[in-house]
Every structure is written in structure tokens, then in C-alpha cells.
Scaffold this active site. Sequence first.
Site, PDB file in Angstrom:
ATOM      1  CB  CYS A   3      -3.163   0.433  -2.451  1.00 22.56           C
ATOM      2  SG  CYS A   3      -3.230   2.143  -3.025  1.00 22.56           S
ATOM      3  CG  ASN A   4      -9.602   0.776  -2.417  1.00 27.46           C
ATOM      4  OD1 ASN A   4     -10.607   0.198  -2.762  1.00 27.46           O
ATOM      5  ND2 ASN A   4      -9.119   0.668  -1.184  1.00 27.46           N
ATOM      6  CG  ASP A   8      -1.770   1.215   1.378  1.00 30.50           C
ATOM      7  OD1 ASP A   8      -2.468   1.541   0.408  1.00 30.50           O
ATOM      8  OD2 ASP A   8      -1.752   1.895   2.431  1.00 30.50           O
ATOM      9  CB  SER A   9       0.267   4.822  -0.484  1.00 31.70           C
ATOM     10  OG  SER A   9      -0.774   5.010   0.449  1.00 31.70           O
ATOM     11  CB  CYS A  56      -9.396   4.759   0.656  1.00 35.75           C
ATOM     12  SG  CYS A  56      -7.728   5.177   1.237  1.00 35.75           S
ATOM     13  CB  THR A  57      -6.672  -0.117   2.325  1.00 32.97           C
ATOM     14  OG1 THR A  57      -5.570   0.603   1.763  1.00 32.97           O
ATOM     15  CG2 THR A  57      -7.188  -1.126   1.315  1.00 32.97           C
ATOM     16  CG  HIS A  58      -4.859   5.087   4.420  1.00 32.16           C
ATOM     17  ND1 HIS A  58      -4.348   4.547   3.270  1.00 32.16           N
ATOM     18  CD2 HIS A  58      -3.794   5.576   5.118  1.00 32.16           C
ATOM     19  CE1 HIS A  58      -3.021   4.723   3.255  1.00 32.16           C
ATOM     20  NE2 HIS A  58      -2.667   5.336   4.363  1.00 32.16           N
ATOM     21  CE1 TYR A  96       2.421   5.409  -3.533  1.00 26.78           C
ATOM     22  CE2 TYR A  96       1.099   3.499  -4.146  1.00 26.78           C
ATOM     23  CZ  TYR A  96       2.319   4.049  -3.796  1.00 26.78           C
ATOM     24  OH  TYR A  96       3.423   3.245  -3.701  1.00 26.78           O
ATOM     25  N   GLY A  97      -3.224   9.025  -3.715  1.00 24.87           N
ATOM     26  CA  GLY A  97      -4.514   9.529  -4.219  1.00 24.87           C
ATOM     27  C   GLY A  97      -4.415  10.711  -5.168  1.00 24.87           C
ATOM     28  CD  GLU A 104       0.208   6.924   5.783  1.00 23.25           C
ATOM     29  OE1 GLU A 104       1.396   6.965   6.127  1.00 23.25           O
ATOM     30  OE2 GLU A 104      -0.344   5.891   5.353  1.00 23.25           O
TER      31      GLU A 104
END
Length: 267
Positions: free
Chosen positions: A75-76, A11-12, A186-188, A43-44, A154
Site C-alpha cells: 500500500c503506497n 493493504d487497505s 497506488c496499488t489499486h 486509507y487515502g 473496491e
Amino acid sequence: MSPDRPVAMFDSGFGGLTVARAVIDLLPNEHLVYFGDTARYPYGPRTHDEVCGYAREITEWLVETHQPKMIVVACNTATAVALAELQSLVDIPVIGVLEPGLRSLIEVTVTGRVGMIGTVGTVASGAYQRLAHDLASEVDLTCAACPGFVEFVERGETRSDQVHVLAERLLAPMREAKVDSLLLGCTHYPFLARTISDVMGRDVVLVDSADETAFAIQRSVAALGADRVGGEPPTRRFVSSGDVETFARLGRQLLGPELDTVEAHQW
Ligand code: DGL
């Protein structure tokens, strides 16, 4: 294929840890390698070509360095723009998070009015919209980007007044659309689930892709005949392109005690 080859995912940053958690719980014997590209997150807001380039670079590095049995794009944003390309790049399975998440959403909805929130890159790619049309054209899907959410996660700031205020603004289209279920695309975002639920109301079902992706990984491992059923305890390696101390401290808070040490990787 040897069962001892690890499942590798990336993922990012910290978001893919939601998927890693589900994999550890569902497949507790599998060796795992997790790469968080924290030096280059988020990354978005990046261009299609930038995200594709990063995804390719990480995939090639994981394959060469760790000889995994499969790659999970946790990561989407990277799944939305690069999945097909990664699948043709390597000769092991590459699994993304879009389809598992969307399938759960479609199963959960009662009214057919569903929502998806994700990064600017994911929403702009149109990948969810196309997939929803292919899988269930009868559902009415509203999509919205939530710029800023990833940065809060983050920083480890998942319950502040500031993130609540931002969520009130960004989720307004979902409330207006009266969705009965909302995919955290979004995996976050599962780390912000409490705040998102406070804003959307408890009657809106939040769906994330982690569990369904873990089931897809389980099916893929079984199809390879490469399930690791026992033996020595599994290794779980975590690698970050950013600050490893921060990754270890915050990552442990988000994933749990399995995240012990973090290795550094510099591009
Ligand atoms: N967690 C990632 C996703 O699912 C990336 C977020 C970002 O870096 O912007 O989209």
C-alpha cells in the site's frame, strides 16, 4: 530462518492483490498471507496518525499470528507514512512499494518528464517527491491525487463511463505536463490501467510497483537464506476485516483462482 515461514503482506483492501499476483508468479513456492483491511478502507483520505496506527496494528497482528519471514506493505499510502516506523517496530524485513515503483519509472523515462498519481495521503506526505529528489534529481516529477479511484476498484467498477469521466478530470494535470511515463502510485490503480491509458494516450508508459516489489522481496528472501524451493504446495491465505463473501468474489476476479477462501478478522 525457516523457509516455511510465509511472506505476509497488507493493504487497505484489494489494491495489494496486484503485488500478491506478482509475488505468486515470481516466487511460486512461497507461502503467502494477505491481509485486506476492507473494514477501514480507504486509507487515502485518513490522517497520518490514523494510517500509521492501522499499519502498526496490522503488522503486529501478522507477526504474532503468522510468524512471517517478512512484511510487505503493499500500500503506497501506508508505505509513505509508516515504513520507517514499521521497520523499527519488528525484527524482520519490512518492504514498501515506493522505491521499487519509482526506480522503474526513472528507468523508463526518455524525456525526464514523469508523473505519479496516488491517494491524497500519499501525495500530501511528500514521500515520492523527496525520494525522487534523492534518487534522480534531474527528473521533473508531477504528482496528482486521484480521490475516488480506489472506491471504484473496491466496487469492482474498473471500466465504467463514470470512472472514465473522473479519470479525464483527474489526469488533466498529467496531460498538461506532457509526461512520457506515469507511475501508478497506488496499488489499486493497475486495475484501472485500461481507463488511465485511454485517457493518457497509448504513447504514455504506465508503470506500476508490483513486479519491482516482487523482485525486492525475492532479493530479501535470498538475503535471509529463507527461499522456499519445493516440498508441499504453498498455502495462500487471504484475510479480510470486512465482508469475506465480497472479498472472495471480487478478489478472485482481480487476483485469479489462487484466491479461494477468505478468513475473517475483526478488530
Ligand atoms: N492501495 C492503497 C495505496 O496504495 C490504499 C488506497 C486507499 O485505501 O485509499 O495507496
